[in-house]
Write a protein that holds these residues in place. Sequence first.
Motif, PDB file in Angstrom:
ATOM      1  N   ARG A  51       0.828  -1.212   0.000  1.00 28.19           N
ATOM      2  CA  ARG A  51       0.000   0.000   0.000  1.00 28.19           C
ATOM      3  C   ARG A  51       0.860   1.259   0.000  1.00 28.19           C
ATOM      4  NH1 ARG A  51      -5.029   1.868   2.102  1.00 28.19           N
ATOM      5  NH2 ARG A  51      -4.956   3.732   3.392  1.00 28.19           N
ATOM      6  N   LEU A 102      -9.093   2.848  14.866  1.00 26.48           N
ATOM      7  CA  LEU A 102      -8.732   4.127  14.251  1.00 26.48           C
ATOM      8  C   LEU A 102      -9.461   5.258  14.965  1.00 26.48           C
ATOM      9  CD1 LEU A 102      -7.441   5.758  11.913  1.00 26.48           C
ATOM     10  CD2 LEU A 102      -9.406   5.161  10.508  1.00 26.48           C
ATOM     11  N   GLN A 117      -8.648   9.216  14.621  1.00 27.01           N
ATOM     12  CA  GLN A 117      -7.760  10.303  14.200  1.00 27.01           C
ATOM     13  C   GLN A 117      -7.752  11.464  15.192  1.00 27.01           C
ATOM     14  OE1 GLN A 117     -10.247   9.085  12.181  1.00 27.01           O
ATOM     15  NE2 GLN A 117      -9.425   8.617  10.152  1.00 27.01           N
ATOM     16  N   LEU A 170      -0.399  10.427  10.598  1.00 26.37           N
ATOM     17  CA  LEU A 170      -0.997   9.100  10.703  1.00 26.37           C
ATOM     18  C   LEU A 170      -0.953   8.387   9.361  1.00 26.37           C
ATOM     19  CD1 LEU A 170      -3.048   6.918  11.926  1.00 26.37           C
ATOM     20  CD2 LEU A 170      -4.848   8.427  11.076  1.00 26.37           C
ATOM     21  N   ASP A 171      -0.566   7.120   9.394  1.00 24.15           N
ATOM     22  CA  ASP A 171      -0.738   6.263   8.218  1.00 24.15           C
ATOM     23  C   ASP A 171      -1.512   5.027   8.639  1.00 24.15           C
ATOM     24  OD1 ASP A 171       0.905   7.540   5.963  1.00 24.15           O
ATOM     25  OD2 ASP A 171       2.212   7.642   7.706  1.00 24.15           O
ATOM     26  N   TRP A 172      -2.683   4.882   8.094  1.00 26.14           N
ATOM     27  CA  TRP A 172      -3.593   3.785   8.428  1.00 26.14           C
ATOM     28  C   TRP A 172      -3.609   2.809   7.268  1.00 26.14           C
ATOM     29  CZ3 TRP A 172      -5.550   2.108  12.775  1.00 26.14           C
ATOM     30  CH2 TRP A 172      -6.649   1.240  12.784  1.00 26.14           C
ATOM     31  N   MET A 230     -14.144   7.571   7.383  1.00 25.36           N
ATOM     32  CA  MET A 230     -14.425   8.951   6.936  1.00 25.36           C
ATOM     33  C   MET A 230     -14.459   8.987   5.415  1.00 25.36           C
ATOM     34  SD  MET A 230     -14.539  12.474   7.619  1.00 25.36           S
ATOM     35  CE  MET A 230     -14.260  12.373   9.373  1.00 25.36           C
ATOM     36  N   LEU A 274      -4.758  11.823  -2.290  1.00 24.36           N
ATOM     37  CA  LEU A 274      -3.518  11.116  -1.950  1.00 24.36           C
ATOM     38  C   LEU A 274      -3.032  11.492  -0.550  1.00 24.36           C
ATOM     39  CD1 LEU A 274      -1.681  11.183  -5.400  1.00 24.36           C
ATOM     40  CD2 LEU A 274      -2.533   9.161  -4.189  1.00 24.36           C
ATOM     41  N   ILE A 281      -6.069   9.465   1.846  1.00 24.16           N
ATOM     42  CA  ILE A 281      -6.119   8.000   1.884  1.00 24.16           C
ATOM     43  C   ILE A 281      -5.254   7.436   3.019  1.00 24.16           C
ATOM     44  CG2 ILE A 281      -5.487   5.896   0.600  1.00 24.16           C
ATOM     45  CD1 ILE A 281      -6.454   7.397  -1.973  1.00 24.16           C
ATOM     46  N   PRO A 282      -3.994   7.909   3.189  1.00 24.85           N
ATOM     47  CA  PRO A 282      -3.187   7.346   4.277  1.00 24.85           C
ATOM     48  C   PRO A 282      -3.794   7.576   5.669  1.00 24.85           C
ATOM     49  CG  PRO A 282      -1.793   8.552   2.731  1.00 24.85           C
ATOM     50  CD  PRO A 282      -3.217   8.854   2.368  1.00 24.85           C
ATOM     51  N   MET A 283      -4.627   8.609   5.806  1.00 24.14           N
ATOM     52  CA  MET A 283      -5.221   8.896   7.109  1.00 24.14           C
ATOM     53  C   MET A 283      -6.535   8.163   7.315  1.00 24.14           C
ATOM     54  SD  MET A 283      -4.346  12.954   7.676  1.00 24.14           S
ATOM     55  CE  MET A 283      -5.237  13.578   6.248  1.00 24.14           C
ATOM     56  N   GLY A 284      -6.841   7.222   6.424  1.00 26.14           N
ATOM     57  CA  GLY A 284      -8.039   6.402   6.601  1.00 26.14           C
ATOM     58  C   GLY A 284      -9.269   6.939   5.895  1.00 26.14           C
ATOM     59  N   LEU A 304      -8.767   6.600  -7.895  1.00 26.22           N
ATOM     60  CA  LEU A 304      -8.669   6.987  -6.475  1.00 26.22           C
ATOM     61  C   LEU A 304     -10.032   6.996  -5.776  1.00 26.22           C
ATOM     62  CD1 LEU A 304      -6.050   9.877  -6.806  1.00 26.22           C
ATOM     63  CD2 LEU A 304      -5.651   7.502  -6.133  1.00 26.22           C
ATOM     64  N   GLN A 333      -2.751  17.672   3.313  1.00 27.51           N
ATOM     65  CA  GLN A 333      -3.032  16.937   4.549  1.00 27.51           C
ATOM     66  C   GLN A 333      -3.783  17.827   5.540  1.00 27.51           C
ATOM     67  OE1 GLN A 333      -0.595  15.336   8.352  1.00 27.51           O
ATOM     68  NE2 GLN A 333       0.339  14.741   6.419  1.00 27.51           N
ATOM     69  N   ARG A 341      -7.345  17.351   7.286  1.00 31.68           N
ATOM     70  CA  ARG A 341      -7.451  17.304   8.742  1.00 31.68           C
ATOM     71  C   ARG A 341      -8.468  18.345   9.222  1.00 31.68           C
ATOM     72  NH1 ARG A 341      -1.316  15.708  10.846  1.00 31.68           N
ATOM     73  NH2 ARG A 341      -2.102  16.345  12.876  1.00 31.68           N
ATOM     74  N   TRP A 395     -10.246  17.031  12.565  1.00 34.98           N
ATOM     75  CA  TRP A 395      -9.116  16.430  13.282  1.00 34.98           C
ATOM     76  C   TRP A 395      -8.104  17.513  13.654  1.00 34.98           C
ATOM     77  CZ3 TRP A 395      -8.483  12.373   8.828  1.00 34.98           C
ATOM     78  CH2 TRP A 395      -9.565  11.473   8.879  1.00 34.98           C
TER      79      TRP A 395
END
Lengths: 373, 373
Positions: free
Chosen positions: A13, A321, A323, A333-335, B1, B17, B20-23, B42, B291, B295, B300
């Motif tokens: 991923r 999770l 956040q 954060l990387d989920w 989310m 992009l 996605i890493p933050m869920g 995506l 990011q 957030r 967040w």
Amino acid sequence: MHVAILGCGQLARMMALAGIPMGMSFSFLSENNEDTAPVTGLGNIIAVEDYPSADALFKAAGEPDVVTVEREQCSLDPLKKLAEHCSVHPNPTAIYHCQNRRREKQLLIDCDVSHTPFVSVGKAEDLQTAVDELGFPMVVKHTEQGYDGKAQWRLYNDDNVKQFIDDAHFEPQSDGAVPYVAEPFMKFDREVSFIAVRATNGEVRFYPATENVHDNGILLHSVSPAPDLSSALTAQGQASIQRLLEKLDYVGVMAMECFVTQDQLWVNELAPRVHNSGHWTMHCGVASQFQNHMRAIAGWPLGSTELMGSAGMLNLLGVELDQSTQMEDKVALDWYNKSVRPGRKLGHLVLTDTNPNAVKTRLKTLKEKVYRN
Amino acid sequence: MHVAILGCGQLARMMALAGIPMGMSFSFLSENNEDTAPVTGLGNIIAVEDYPSADALFKAAGEPDVVTVEREQCSLDPLKKLAEHCSVHPNPTAIYHCQNRRREKQLLIDCDVSHTPFVSVGKAEDLQTAVDELGFPMVVKHTEQGYDGKAQWRLYNDDNVKQFIDDAHFEPQSDGAVPYVAEPFMKFDREVSFIAVRATNGEVRFYPATENVHDNGILLHSVSPAPDLSSALTAQGQASIQRLLEKLDYVGVMAMECFVTQDQLWVNELAPRVHNSGHWTMHCGVASQFQNHMRAIAGWPLGSTELMGSAGMLNLLGVELDQSTQMEDKVALDWYNKSVRPGRKLGHLVLTDTNPNAVKTRLKTLKEKVYRN
């Protein structure tokens, strides 16, 4: 540039998420009905078992320009088939050497890399040799099974040895390799890992060494640069991993895990791939290990590995999770998009600071907050 | 989310992009058959025109928790419909104020923000007023059309004015707004942008101010922090964008483009979204504008906006993708997956350095290399 990754977990991923911005597209090769949730939505997913011929596999993988892996415990057969059509990095032989602990030890010996002492255990009698040479306590590790501390047995006395012999399966492993190696229970001060990347042109770059803390065999948190690691040990570690990379004609990122005892470095394990102890590289202004792995295997110029400041990484093991509490100032954060199970690696947090001491303090506070419940 | 983004270009791509890493998961709302290549793969892409009812649109968008936009020139109608079901950040009223240059000027006036002088042009006679008040040379801008320097006319003399009047269409724009504003042709020393992010709890953070160089109205390259920007102007810029964010009850990232003349700051344009002059934030160890936008709109905690060292950004305009020459040490590439057309924004490079002077020199060399052919 189309890339196929063997494996569908969080490392695949994060490689894809690093490659997409650079103009790469991806497909993912699954084995043995593995969980594919982490890569779902990031490219086509195919099961290698469905494509027995090299041609069919190459086509189903989208005719990749290059193939890579997210784990060393994989079938080499599909990699060898794909190598008939395109580049495979790291090369299957390099992965082969890291798939079996005994072969890996031989590689360390051949490259003159300081490693933990060991005794090969192919039959019951070898255990006595191990006891004689290494003494108690001792740890016996399966040569081909286990990760995150699994398939390892700690033997404290002769009763433990007898019990182990009763339970053990002494079948030879791939290419006749012994099924176990015995090692002394190392009394180390700390664990440190070295991560390096080697380009197709032979250039090697090193990330700062990282200090790692494991809990029950699973990495819990890391700090980089490893505090107060002497320049002599740093140089030794870097020279060692460079010799390994060159010996294997390796392209991509490799990780080398070491025990540190006073002024000694003992290599414990190699990972022919991006590594959990390098996840901090994602949020520190360097080219991350994922980005540099992709740059290396694509034959593109490598990116910087020079960290400004200091970084800490905390694994999210078996926690939901959230956040709102897990993220904070200077914390990313990387989920991994995986379902929650107790102890499972589900994501990680990276915190950064200009002050190395602040990283340690903040990491402790963050850990307490994340694992409060 | 789950997040829905109105717009399918590179800004939507880079927001996804980052999310996605933050869920986060994503869907994308297209308008007017826009190019959707940057976000392909995506998330789900739907055309807003296909879902006239609020309920149907919300369902088709995957029942998002929050909706955001990648451009100010969008239909507010779908946003208002979605606001019946979920959060929309920034709020449609904030976007409305930035959709028309005359309304935007009023917002600047209402927030006591220093802005370029202007004359509203609703009919031919207003041009003479503009000439009397502003003098030649003068630039006339459509209030609702154009971006990247399009829909702007430079008038140097009375003949140019007559020609403009002959060609112009003096229809009122949305809510009766004038179709044009006239501005003096500002003799500025340089252009600087401020990018700030505001959280749902009202917290505001500022990225370092960025100096921008345009070519033919299109951003070509940026350097951050803006070299030698006085603390007085920095404070003025930050206070101005903070007043705007608070006045609009804005959540997310906003950009404010300014002319700098000696000791004066003149706000030229607002962008209620992530902005090209903030792309350097992606590779500098800060939480990127993408990011932090995600957030903020998710409610967040915000991430750090403090850059260590210095950064440069070079847009890739109409050049073919060539990672081997475009990437180099301390240079990262973000490609947008768009087809190549002359002058089209296709990607960008971010270079980083501890030394601000080195950034400028290296940026110049990089530009020469990229645009050599």
